[in-house]
Design a protein around this motif. Structure first.
Motif, PDB file in Angstrom:
ATOM      1  N   ASP A  24       0.809  -1.217   0.000  1.00 38.55           N
ATOM      2  CA  ASP A  24       0.000   0.000   0.000  1.00 38.55           C
ATOM      3  C   ASP A  24       0.844   1.269   0.000  1.00 38.55           C
ATOM      4  O   ASP A  24       0.329   2.351   0.250  1.00 38.55           O
ATOM      5  CB  ASP A  24      -0.907   0.034   1.235  1.00 38.55           C
ATOM      6  CG  ASP A  24      -1.960  -1.054   1.199  1.00 38.55           C
ATOM      7  OD1 ASP A  24      -2.406  -1.404   0.097  1.00 38.55           O
ATOM      8  OD2 ASP A  24      -2.324  -1.556   2.271  1.00 38.55           O
ATOM      9  N   ASP A 118      -5.134  -2.135 -11.703  1.00 40.24           N
ATOM     10  CA  ASP A 118      -5.156  -2.201 -10.238  1.00 40.24           C
ATOM     11  C   ASP A 118      -5.923  -1.016  -9.665  1.00 40.24           C
ATOM     12  O   ASP A 118      -6.716  -1.162  -8.730  1.00 40.24           O
ATOM     13  CB  ASP A 118      -3.738  -2.216  -9.658  1.00 40.24           C
ATOM     14  CG  ASP A 118      -3.095  -3.582  -9.719  1.00 40.24           C
ATOM     15  OD1 ASP A 118      -3.794  -4.564 -10.006  1.00 40.24           O
ATOM     16  OD2 ASP A 118      -1.889  -3.657  -9.467  1.00 40.24           O
ATOM     17  N   GLU A 122      -9.399  -1.370  -7.511  1.00 38.45           N
ATOM     18  CA  GLU A 122      -9.489  -0.826  -6.152  1.00 38.45           C
ATOM     19  C   GLU A 122     -10.584   0.232  -6.011  1.00 38.45           C
ATOM     20  O   GLU A 122     -11.112   0.434  -4.933  1.00 38.45           O
ATOM     21  CB  GLU A 122      -8.146  -0.210  -5.734  1.00 38.45           C
ATOM     22  CG  GLU A 122      -7.072  -1.237  -5.456  1.00 38.45           C
ATOM     23  CD  GLU A 122      -7.331  -2.040  -4.192  1.00 38.45           C
ATOM     24  OE1 GLU A 122      -7.907  -1.505  -3.230  1.00 38.45           O
ATOM     25  OE2 GLU A 122      -6.943  -3.223  -4.174  1.00 38.45           O
ATOM     26  N   HIS A 123     -10.901   0.910  -7.103  1.00 39.42           N
ATOM     27  CA  HIS A 123     -11.854   2.020  -7.037  1.00 39.42           C
ATOM     28  C   HIS A 123     -13.174   1.707  -7.749  1.00 39.42           C
ATOM     29  O   HIS A 123     -13.978   2.607  -7.985  1.00 39.42           O
ATOM     30  CB  HIS A 123     -11.219   3.278  -7.650  1.00 39.42           C
ATOM     31  CG  HIS A 123     -10.030   3.742  -6.881  1.00 39.42           C
ATOM     32  ND1 HIS A 123      -8.775   3.252  -7.107  1.00 39.42           N
ATOM     33  CD2 HIS A 123      -9.912   4.645  -5.876  1.00 39.42           C
ATOM     34  CE1 HIS A 123      -7.921   3.828  -6.276  1.00 39.42           C
ATOM     35  NE2 HIS A 123      -8.578   4.670  -5.507  1.00 39.42           N
ATOM     36  N   ASP A 156      -6.545   1.854   3.060  1.00 43.31           N
ATOM     37  CA  ASP A 156      -7.897   2.390   3.155  1.00 43.31           C
ATOM     38  C   ASP A 156      -8.075   3.070   4.496  1.00 43.31           C
ATOM     39  O   ASP A 156      -8.214   2.409   5.519  1.00 43.31           O
ATOM     40  CB  ASP A 156      -8.941   1.290   2.974  1.00 43.31           C
ATOM     41  CG  ASP A 156      -8.899   0.721   1.567  1.00 43.31           C
ATOM     42  OD1 ASP A 156      -8.532   1.463   0.650  1.00 43.31           O
ATOM     43  OD2 ASP A 156      -9.243  -0.461   1.402  1.00 43.31           O
TER      44      ASP A 156
END
Length: 157
Positions: A24, A118, A122-123, A156
């Motif tokens: 991350d 990616d 993720e979104h 997150d």
């Protein structure tokens, strides 16, 4: 014996924690010129998100930077280009940059982080309404949802 087991458990925990965090994280932008010039209009994105050839292309086309004229003096452009290309994802593939670089086609020079599979994965659940509620207004206003984005952290929050 107990001491050895505890030591081994500690090492496993540290390694697992750093492996998770590494996924991350990307090295943050530390160059003052890049922070100032890029950060005037948007977050100064970490160079690790694109390969060096992408940053070269972007710096060559500042007169039409996603519809805006972001031209800079030649010496400033050269300094920022040098920083971005030296720290690009294909030069220093650290943390999150590894997965971002995996999708770049050989010789490709993508210009948008949002084109990364990616990033899209993720979104995928982020709607216009959620962006508005968060105050982000744009999917590339990373700090609105990731408070550590300027430091390279994209966990997150």
């Amino acid at each position: 014996m107990l001491r050895a087991c505890l030591g081994a458990a500690f090492l496993v925990a540290v390694h697992a924690g750093s492996a998770w965090a590494d996924q991350d994280w990307v090295p943050p932008v530390t160059d003052p010129a890049t922070l100032k010039e890029c950060g005037e209009c948007h977050m100064a994105f970490q160079p690790a998100f694109l390969p060096a050839r992408s940053w070269d292309k972007m710096m060559d086309t500042l007169d039409d930077h996603f519809g805006d004229n972001a031209s800079l003096p030649a010496d400033t452009t050269a300094a920022i280009r040098a920083y971005l290309t030296a720290n690009a994802g294909d030069v220093r593939p650290q943390g999150l940059a590894r997965s971002f670089m995996a999708w770049v086609e050989p010789g490709g020079a993508p210009q948008r982080l949002t084109e990364n599979p990616d990033f899209r994965r993720e979104h995928r659940k982020i709607t216009a309404q959620k962006l508005q509620r968060s105050g982000a207004l744009s999917i590339v206003n990373c700090p609105a949802c990731h408070q550590g984005a300027d430091r390279g952290w994209y966990d997150d929050d």
